[in-house]
Design a protein around this motif. Structure first.
Motif, PDB file in Angstrom:
ATOM      1  N   ILE A   1       0.859  -1.185   0.000  1.00  0.00           N
ATOM      2  CA  ILE A   1       0.000   0.000   0.000  1.00  0.00           C
ATOM      3  C   ILE A   1       0.896   1.236   0.000  1.00  0.00           C
ATOM      4  N   PRO A   2       0.618   2.235  -0.848  1.00  0.00           N
ATOM      5  CA  PRO A   2       1.382   3.484  -0.760  1.00  0.00           C
ATOM      6  C   PRO A   2       1.172   4.145   0.604  1.00  0.00           C
ATOM      7  N   THR A   3       2.235   4.643   1.206  1.00  0.00           N
ATOM      8  CA  THR A   3       2.149   5.215   2.554  1.00  0.00           C
ATOM      9  C   THR A   3       1.195   6.394   2.601  1.00  0.00           C
ATOM     10  N   TYR A   4       1.188   7.221   1.554  1.00  0.00           N
ATOM     11  CA  TYR A   4       0.313   8.390   1.591  1.00  0.00           C
ATOM     12  C   TYR A   4      -1.159   8.017   1.504  1.00  0.00           C
ATOM     13  N   SER A   5      -1.487   6.766   1.097  1.00  0.00           N
ATOM     14  CA  SER A   5      -2.885   6.331   1.087  1.00  0.00           C
ATOM     15  C   SER A   5      -3.425   6.174   2.503  1.00  0.00           C
ATOM     16  N   LEU A   6      -2.550   5.931   3.461  1.00  0.00           N
ATOM     17  CA  LEU A   6      -2.993   5.821   4.852  1.00  0.00           C
ATOM     18  C   LEU A   6      -3.504   7.165   5.370  1.00  0.00           C
ATOM     19  N   ILE A   7      -3.048   8.242   4.768  1.00  0.00           N
ATOM     20  CA  ILE A   7      -3.495   9.572   5.164  1.00  0.00           C
ATOM     21  C   ILE A   7      -4.709   9.999   4.355  1.00  0.00           C
ATOM     22  N   SER A   8      -4.717   9.690   3.071  1.00  0.00           N
ATOM     23  CA  SER A   8      -5.760  10.205   2.183  1.00  0.00           C
ATOM     24  C   SER A   8      -7.007   9.328   2.124  1.00  0.00           C
ATOM     25  N   ASP A   9      -6.886   8.032   2.390  1.00  0.00           N
ATOM     26  CA  ASP A   9      -8.024   7.123   2.279  1.00  0.00           C
ATOM     27  C   ASP A   9      -8.374   6.539   3.643  1.00  0.00           C
ATOM     28  N   SER A  10      -9.506   5.860   3.690  1.00  0.00           N
ATOM     29  CA  SER A  10      -9.985   5.278   4.937  1.00  0.00           C
ATOM     30  C   SER A  10      -9.573   3.810   5.040  1.00  0.00           C
ATOM     31  N   PHE A  11      -9.128   3.409   6.224  1.00  0.00           N
ATOM     32  CA  PHE A  11      -8.783   2.020   6.489  1.00  0.00           C
ATOM     33  C   PHE A  11      -9.131   1.710   7.944  1.00  0.00           C
ATOM     34  N   GLN A  12      -9.154   0.425   8.278  1.00  0.00           N
ATOM     35  CA  GLN A  12      -9.452   0.001   9.652  1.00  0.00           C
ATOM     36  C   GLN A  12      -8.185  -0.524  10.301  1.00  0.00           C
ATOM     37  N   ASN A  13      -7.932  -0.067  11.520  1.00  0.00           N
ATOM     38  CA  ASN A  13      -6.837  -0.577  12.323  1.00  0.00           C
ATOM     39  C   ASN A  13      -7.462  -1.267  13.527  1.00  0.00           C
ATOM     40  N   TRP A  14      -7.156  -2.557  13.691  1.00  0.00           N
ATOM     41  CA  TRP A  14      -7.794  -3.359  14.739  1.00  0.00           C
ATOM     42  C   TRP A  14      -6.964  -3.392  16.019  1.00  0.00           C
ATOM     43  N   ARG A  15      -6.025  -2.484  16.174  1.00  0.00           N
ATOM     44  CA  ARG A  15      -5.173  -2.469  17.355  1.00  0.00           C
ATOM     45  C   ARG A  15      -5.975  -2.300  18.638  1.00  0.00           C
ATOM     46  N   GLY A  16      -6.952  -1.412  18.625  1.00  0.00           N
ATOM     47  CA  GLY A  16      -7.775  -1.178  19.822  1.00  0.00           C
ATOM     48  C   GLY A  16      -8.499  -2.431  20.266  1.00  0.00           C
ATOM     49  N   MET A  17      -9.034  -3.188  19.317  1.00  0.00           N
ATOM     50  CA  MET A  17      -9.731  -4.420  19.645  1.00  0.00           C
ATOM     51  C   MET A  17      -8.758  -5.446  20.219  1.00  0.00           C
ATOM     52  N   GLU A  18      -7.565  -5.544  19.649  1.00  0.00           N
ATOM     53  CA  GLU A  18      -6.585  -6.503  20.135  1.00  0.00           C
ATOM     54  C   GLU A  18      -6.073  -6.122  21.524  1.00  0.00           C
ATOM     55  N   GLU A  19      -5.893  -4.817  21.774  1.00  0.00           N
ATOM     56  CA  GLU A  19      -5.416  -4.373  23.079  1.00  0.00           C
ATOM     57  C   GLU A  19      -6.476  -4.537  24.158  1.00  0.00           C
ATOM     58  N   SER A  20      -7.755  -4.489  23.771  1.00  0.00           N
ATOM     59  CA  SER A  20      -8.825  -4.627  24.756  1.00  0.00           C
ATOM     60  C   SER A  20      -9.058  -6.079  25.154  1.00  0.00           C
ATOM     61  N   GLY A  21      -8.469  -6.996  24.421  1.00  0.00           N
ATOM     62  CA  GLY A  21      -8.652  -8.415  24.735  1.00  0.00           C
ATOM     63  C   GLY A  21      -9.855  -9.009  24.033  1.00  0.00           C
ATOM     64  N   GLY A  22     -10.528  -8.238  23.195  1.00  0.00           N
ATOM     65  CA  GLY A  22     -11.675  -8.743  22.447  1.00  0.00           C
ATOM     66  C   GLY A  22     -11.227  -9.634  21.309  1.00  0.00           C
ATOM     67  N   ARG A  23     -12.189 -10.211  20.657  1.00  0.00           N
ATOM     68  CA  ARG A  23     -11.856 -11.107  19.559  1.00  0.00           C
ATOM     69  C   ARG A  23     -12.833 -10.877  18.428  1.00  0.00           C
ATOM     70  N   ARG A  24     -12.342 -10.852  17.230  1.00  0.00           N
ATOM     71  CA  ARG A  24     -13.188 -10.683  16.059  1.00  0.00           C
ATOM     72  C   ARG A  24     -13.209 -11.996  15.300  1.00  0.00           C
ATOM     73  N   ILE A  25     -14.394 -12.431  14.987  1.00  0.00           N
ATOM     74  CA  ILE A  25     -14.542 -13.675  14.247  1.00  0.00           C
ATOM     75  C   ILE A  25     -15.234 -13.348  12.935  1.00  0.00           C
ATOM     76  N   LYS A  26     -14.642 -13.784  11.853  1.00  0.00           N
ATOM     77  CA  LYS A  26     -15.260 -13.622  10.544  1.00  0.00           C
ATOM     78  C   LYS A  26     -15.785 -14.987  10.132  1.00  0.00           C
ATOM     79  N   SER A  27     -17.076 -15.092  10.059  1.00  0.00           N
ATOM     80  CA  SER A  27     -17.637 -16.356   9.595  1.00  0.00           C
ATOM     81  C   SER A  27     -18.986 -16.071   8.937  1.00  0.00           C
ATOM     82  N   CYS A  28     -19.417 -17.002   8.165  1.00  0.00           N
ATOM     83  CA  CYS A  28     -20.684 -16.870   7.459  1.00  0.00           C
ATOM     84  C   CYS A  28     -21.712 -17.747   8.182  1.00  0.00           C
ATOM     85  N   LEU A  29     -22.833 -17.165   8.526  1.00  0.00           N
ATOM     86  CA  LEU A  29     -23.906 -17.914   9.170  1.00  0.00           C
ATOM     87  C   LEU A  29     -25.013 -18.152   8.155  1.00  0.00           C
ATOM     88  N   LEU A  30     -25.462 -19.364   8.091  1.00  0.00           N
ATOM     89  CA  LEU A  30     -26.529 -19.709   7.169  1.00  0.00           C
ATOM     90  C   LEU A  30     -27.777 -20.023   8.000  1.00  0.00           C
TER      91      LEU A  30
END
Length: 191
Positions: A158-187
């Motif tokens: 990723i170009p470094t300047y895209s981190l400033i100009s575009d939107s992205f998600q940083n999951w550091r806060g979730m990892e530091e809080s001890g939470g867990r993110r699960i990606k799964s598909c529910l049918l």
């Protein structure tokens, strides 16, 4: 005993001037190589320190290396031509050319400073950047690019300047809080 002609003396003077200029240029190249070696050694030393493991030191060291090559180039031009490179006209023309050539590098450098000062991304952070297809851990932050190792062990740059100009998600806060993110598909099927 034959006396030396003026042609021989002139050839020797030209040869000695050429050799002196060659030696000057060699000393400049050698100095630049020494400075760059010191910077690379400093980078390796600082990466071993826990305090600097997640910092984008690579960006700053690349800028210092480019600066040393720029100064060396000006000194070589000065040595070859004999003209002073300090004049305003020469510096303004050179800066205009450098701005055109290194536009992305300058944008990356400014973005790298903003990323560091605002603590937006660190090495080891889990980020999601949908525009570039990145979803994984940041493994390298350089002057121009951020390298992300995705969860399927592919790499995204990723170009470094895209981190400033575009939107992205940083999951550091979730990892530091001890939470867990699960990606799964529910049918869901109705009874």
């Amino acid at each position: 005993v034959r006396s030396r002609g003026l042609g021989d003396v002139y050839k020797r003077q030209v040869l000695s001037k050429f050799m002196l200029k060659f030696i000057d240029i060699y000393i400049i190249f050698l100095s630049i190589s020494i400075v760059n070696s010191i910077l690379r050694s400093l980078k390796k030393y600082l990466f071993k320190k826990p305090k600097f493991k997640d910092k984008p030191l690579e960006s700053y060291l690349q800028v210092l290396m480019m600066f040393s090559w720029g100064v060396g180039t000006f000194l070589i031009i000065n040595s070859i031509t004999g003209y002073s490179t300090i004049s305003v006209t020469t510096l303004s023309a050179a800066s205009a050319v450098l701005l055109l050539i290194f536009k992305d590098t300058i944008l990356g450098f400014v973005a790298s400073i903003q990323v560091t000062v605002n603590d937006m991304v660190r090495i080891g952070d889990w980020i999601t950047f949908r525009q570039y297809g990145a979803d994984g851990n940041v493994i390298e932050i350089t002057l121009a690019t951020v390298r992300v190792q995705n969860w399927d062990y592919t790499y995204t740059t990723i170009p470094t300047y895209s981190l400033i100009s575009d939107s992205f998600q940083n999951w550091r806060g979730m990892e530091e809080s001890g939470g867990r993110r699960i990606k799964s598909c529910l049918l869901y099927t109705s009874p």
